[in-house]
Design a protein around this motif. Structure first.
Motif, PDB file in Angstrom:
ATOM      1  N   CYS A  37       0.830  -1.210   0.000  1.00  0.00           N
ATOM      2  CA  CYS A  37       0.000   0.000   0.000  1.00  0.00           C
ATOM      3  C   CYS A  37       0.864   1.259   0.000  1.00  0.00           C
ATOM      4  O   CYS A  37       0.362   2.352  -0.268  1.00  0.00           O
TER       5      CYS A  37
ATOM      6  N   ASP B  86       1.680  -1.236  -6.331  1.00  0.00           N
ATOM      7  CA  ASP B  86       0.274  -1.276  -5.939  1.00  0.00           C
ATOM      8  C   ASP B  86      -0.491  -2.137  -6.940  1.00  0.00           C
ATOM      9  O   ASP B  86      -0.536  -1.824  -8.125  1.00  0.00           O
TER      10      ASP B  86
ATOM     11  N   CYS C 158      -4.265  -8.563   2.785  1.00  0.00           N
ATOM     12  CA  CYS C 158      -3.086  -7.749   2.519  1.00  0.00           C
ATOM     13  C   CYS C 158      -2.083  -7.915   3.651  1.00  0.00           C
ATOM     14  O   CYS C 158      -2.401  -7.682   4.821  1.00  0.00           O
TER      15      CYS C 158
ATOM     16  N   CYS D  98      -1.532   0.860   5.445  1.00  0.00           N
ATOM     17  CA  CYS D  98      -2.262  -0.184   4.722  1.00  0.00           C
ATOM     18  C   CYS D  98      -3.733   0.210   4.662  1.00  0.00           C
ATOM     19  O   CYS D  98      -4.383   0.397   5.682  1.00  0.00           O
ATOM     20  N   ARG D  99      -4.279   0.329   3.456  1.00  0.00           N
ATOM     21  CA  ARG D  99      -5.587   0.929   3.288  1.00  0.00           C
ATOM     22  C   ARG D  99      -6.714  -0.092   3.114  1.00  0.00           C
ATOM     23  O   ARG D  99      -7.893   0.258   3.145  1.00  0.00           O
TER      24      ARG D  99
END
Length: 478
Positions: free
Chosen positions: A406, A444, A464, A471-472
């Motif tokens: 991310c 990404d 993820c 980290c989104r």
């Protein structure tokens, strides 16, 4: 200009660590050391201040850039030669004097203060340039004088690295040994994963467990189109018969790029574009034309390595400049989602690239938070003439091992050039920022436009594991 306008940080000199600078950070210009407050002298190798005790000099930092025979065998020890006494155009060599920087180092020996050490190396890719790496804090342990090559007396200072710091110079020393003999690389499985398909070998390494390598695949150096079709309207190449020149208004490749080259003279990407047009095989210009950057193959010594929790990853033995070309995404091109599964075996294809994903926006080599701007929440997409799907499961190159992050340090750029009367698209990866050696290369993966974020029931999604503090998402697309 930046120094004169005060565009710098850490302007107050200090003993010890400098805020914002971490051990292992790399710099490509001496002046950068001044701008971040790591070493205030633009030319001299010793930086110092007057201390509080009767104006006593105190050494703050030194730059060891290979001007003298400074290196000891132990990477935690530096034998540093003093300054001065060199022969010039109008003067002969002379004995060094115990003054200025030399005196500051002598005083710091007795004072016992920490001294920052920056090591300089020849750039492995750009031989005429140097790379500077911050190697942490040292203390001066010994001082003596000996005859130099000129026959004059030279000061020698023995500096010892303070224990407990992360490695920096030690990593560089190890890499030099690997380049001399790849068999010295601990955990080596294969000296060249590409079997000679690349001009620069790619080592396969596992220092984590007993796995002997990833699943078998055929190595491709470039993308493979399974059927002949144009991704953009066919256009003619340039008519330059030497190297293309930016001043040549008749060069069709320059025109397609908006009137200028997308790259600098040393092959670094100058700016991101929705689509870059390179000179292709149909162009009569020379092979080393600077508008053929992505077609020269691998320049960096890359390594495929086993990560602790995300399978295999990719990193470089060399330092990488921001904007430097790393590799393209090679594989088989599909004009639909047929690449999602492999020949009806029902297994999710994790080695796949889509051009029609949504991506977090970013300003290349730029952090809005540093200048007081808020980050944008908008997503961005690329101006691809036609969606492209590339599968690297059975056929691919090193790019198939690049993991998601991310907060990635690599971005992809669509590039097109003519070949066999057709214009074909290539997905090429460039460094988003400068990347120190042995740092994992990540990009990404993006998110699907038609699926709800965080839906763990969606086929082809994984948790993820990038570990980034920013980290989104909970799930990433594969």
């Amino acid at each position: 200009m930046m120094m004169s306008k005060g565009v710098r940080t850490n302007m107050k000199k200090r003993i010890g660590a400098v805020p914002g600078v971490e051990i292992g950070d790399i710099f490509f210009f001496r002046m950068e050391l001044c701008l971040v407050g790591l070493h205030a002298q633009s030319m001299a190798g010793i930086d110092y201040i007057k201390g509080e005790l009767e104006g006593e000099l105190v050494a703050l930092s030194i730059v060891s850039s290979g001007g003298y025979d400074n290196d000891a065998e132990d990477p935690d020890i530096l034998i540093y030669s003093g300054q001065g006494g060199n022969a010039g155009r109008d003067k002969e060599a002379s004995d060094q004097k115990l003054e200025r920087g030399n005196l500051a180092l002598e005083k710091s020996l007795h004072r016992g203060n920490e001294v920052r050490v920056i090591r300089g190396f020849k750039d492995a890719i750009f031989q005429a340039s140097k790379v500077y790496v911050y190697d942490g804090l040292y203390k001066i342990q010994e001082l003596w004088m000996e005859k130099g090559k000129s026959g004059c007396n030279t000061f020698k200072y023995k500096l010892v690295r303070i224990p407990g710091q992360t490695g920096a110079f030690a990593t560089w020393k190890s890499i030099l040994k690997w380049k001399e003999s790849v068999s010295s690389r601990v955990g080596l499985i294969l000296p060249d994963l590409t079997s000679g398909a690349e001009s620069t070998p790619v080592a396969l390494v596992n220092e984590v467990d007993d796995e002997k390598g990833p699943a078998c695949f055929t190595y491709l150096a470039t993308v493979k189109y399974l059927k002949s079709f144009d991704l953009v309207q066919t256009t003619l190449g340039c008519n330059c018969h030497d190297a293309c020149q930016p001043v040549n208004s008749n060069c069709s490749c320059i025109k397609k790029n908006g009137g200028d080259f997308p790259y600098t003279a040393n092959g670094v990407l100058a700016c991101r574009k929705p689509l870059i047009y390179e000179c292709g095989p149909s162009c009569p210009c020379i092979r080393n034309c600077k508008n053929r950057v992505s077609q020269g193959g691998l320049k960096f010594h890359l390594e495929v390595f086993k990560t602790s929790d995300r399978g295999w990853g990719l990193r470089s033995w060399d330092s990488i400049r921001a904007g430097a070309f790393i590799c393209e995404y090679a594989g088989e091109v599909f004009d639909s989602d047929k690449g999602r599964q492999d020949d009806g075996d029902g297994e999710i294809n994790e080695y796949i690239f889509y051009t029609n994903r949504l991506y977090e926006p970013f300003k290349w080599n730029y952090e809005p938070e540093l200048v007081g701007e808020a980050s944008s929440d908008a997503t961005e997409d690329y101006d691809i003439p036609s969606p492209l799907t590339i599968s690297a499961k059975n056929n691919g190159n090193v790019a198939r091992f690049m993991n998601h992050s991310c907060t990635s340090n690599v971005f992809w750029q669509p590039i097109v050039y003519e070949h066999n009367n057709g214009a074909y698209l290539h997905i090429c990866f460039f460094a988003k920022k400068r990347i120190p050696p042995m740092t994992e290369l990540t990009y990404d993966y993006g998110t699907c436009q038609n699926e709800t974020e965080g839906d763990n029931t969606t086929s082809g999604r994984k948790v993820c594991l990038c570990g980034s503090p920013k980290c989104r998402v909970i799930f990433i697309e594969v």
